[in-house]
Write a protein that holds these residues in place. Structure first.
Motif, PDB file in Angstrom:
ATOM      1  N   LYS A 123       0.835  -1.199   0.000  1.00  0.00           N
ATOM      2  CA  LYS A 123       0.000   0.000   0.000  1.00  0.00           C
ATOM      3  C   LYS A 123       0.870   1.251   0.000  1.00  0.00           C
ATOM      4  N   ALA A 124       1.672   1.405  -0.999  1.00  0.00           N
ATOM      5  CA  ALA A 124       2.530   2.582  -1.108  1.00  0.00           C
ATOM      6  C   ALA A 124       1.723   3.732  -1.693  1.00  0.00           C
ATOM      7  N   GLU A 125       2.078   4.935  -1.285  1.00  0.00           N
ATOM      8  CA  GLU A 125       1.380   6.105  -1.795  1.00  0.00           C
ATOM      9  C   GLU A 125       1.777   6.343  -3.247  1.00  0.00           C
TER      10      GLU A 125
END
Length: 162
Positions: A123-125
């Motif tokens: 869940k990386a930006e």
């Protein structure tokens, strides 16, 4: 006298039975001790992916890993960029220790991290939108040998926009 002989024989017969009881209890105690002495199987070795492009980098990483508590043995495979660690160590803690001490990215290959940790890392930006124009970027990179500098220079030159 016949009755006394029978009583003596009965007492003699009871005496071995009493002796057998402690012997069986002693055997059970030995079996329990043997069960406790059986050592649990050692944990599986931890395999990490770390960029090992030269022997100097490998030795630096090996020294930092050996300083961790619980590490028994470290094996390096420079061709595959793999580090195998034997001992009782948390793989994620070991990765963060490597990143902190050597400023290199480390990733656990096996045993696989729990699903929760994998979900958090995916869940990386999203990156911010790129602006057009010329931008100069300064990078702080820890390079301890010329081979490290050459490799970094080649990778940067291969990037689009240089």
């Amino acid at each position: 006298m016949g009755e006394e002989a029978k009583q003596a024989e009965a007492k003699a017969a009871e005496a071995p039975k009493q002796e057998e009881k402690p012997a069986t209890e002693h055997k059970e105690e030995k079996q329990e001790e043997k069960k406790e002495e059986v050592k649990p199987s050692p944990p599986p070795p931890i395999v990490l992916f770390v960029d090992l492009h030269c022997v100097g980098c490998a030795k630096k990483i090996e020294k930092s890993i050996l300083k961790c508590r619980g590490v028994e043995e470290v094996k390096m495979n420079i061709e595959k960029n793999e580090v195998t660690v034997k001992g009782i160590v948390d793989p994620q803690a070991l990765c963060s220790h490597i990143q902190k001490k050597t400023l290199r990215n480390a990733k656990v290959l096996s045993p696989l991290p729990p699903a929760d940790a994998a979900a958090d890392s995916t869940k990386a930006e999203p990156p911010p939108p790129q602006e057009s124009g010329i931008v100069t970027v300064e990078l702080f990179v820890n390079m301890h040998c010329d081979a490290c500098a050459q490799q970094l220079r080649k990778k940067i030159m291969k990037m689009r926009g240089n």
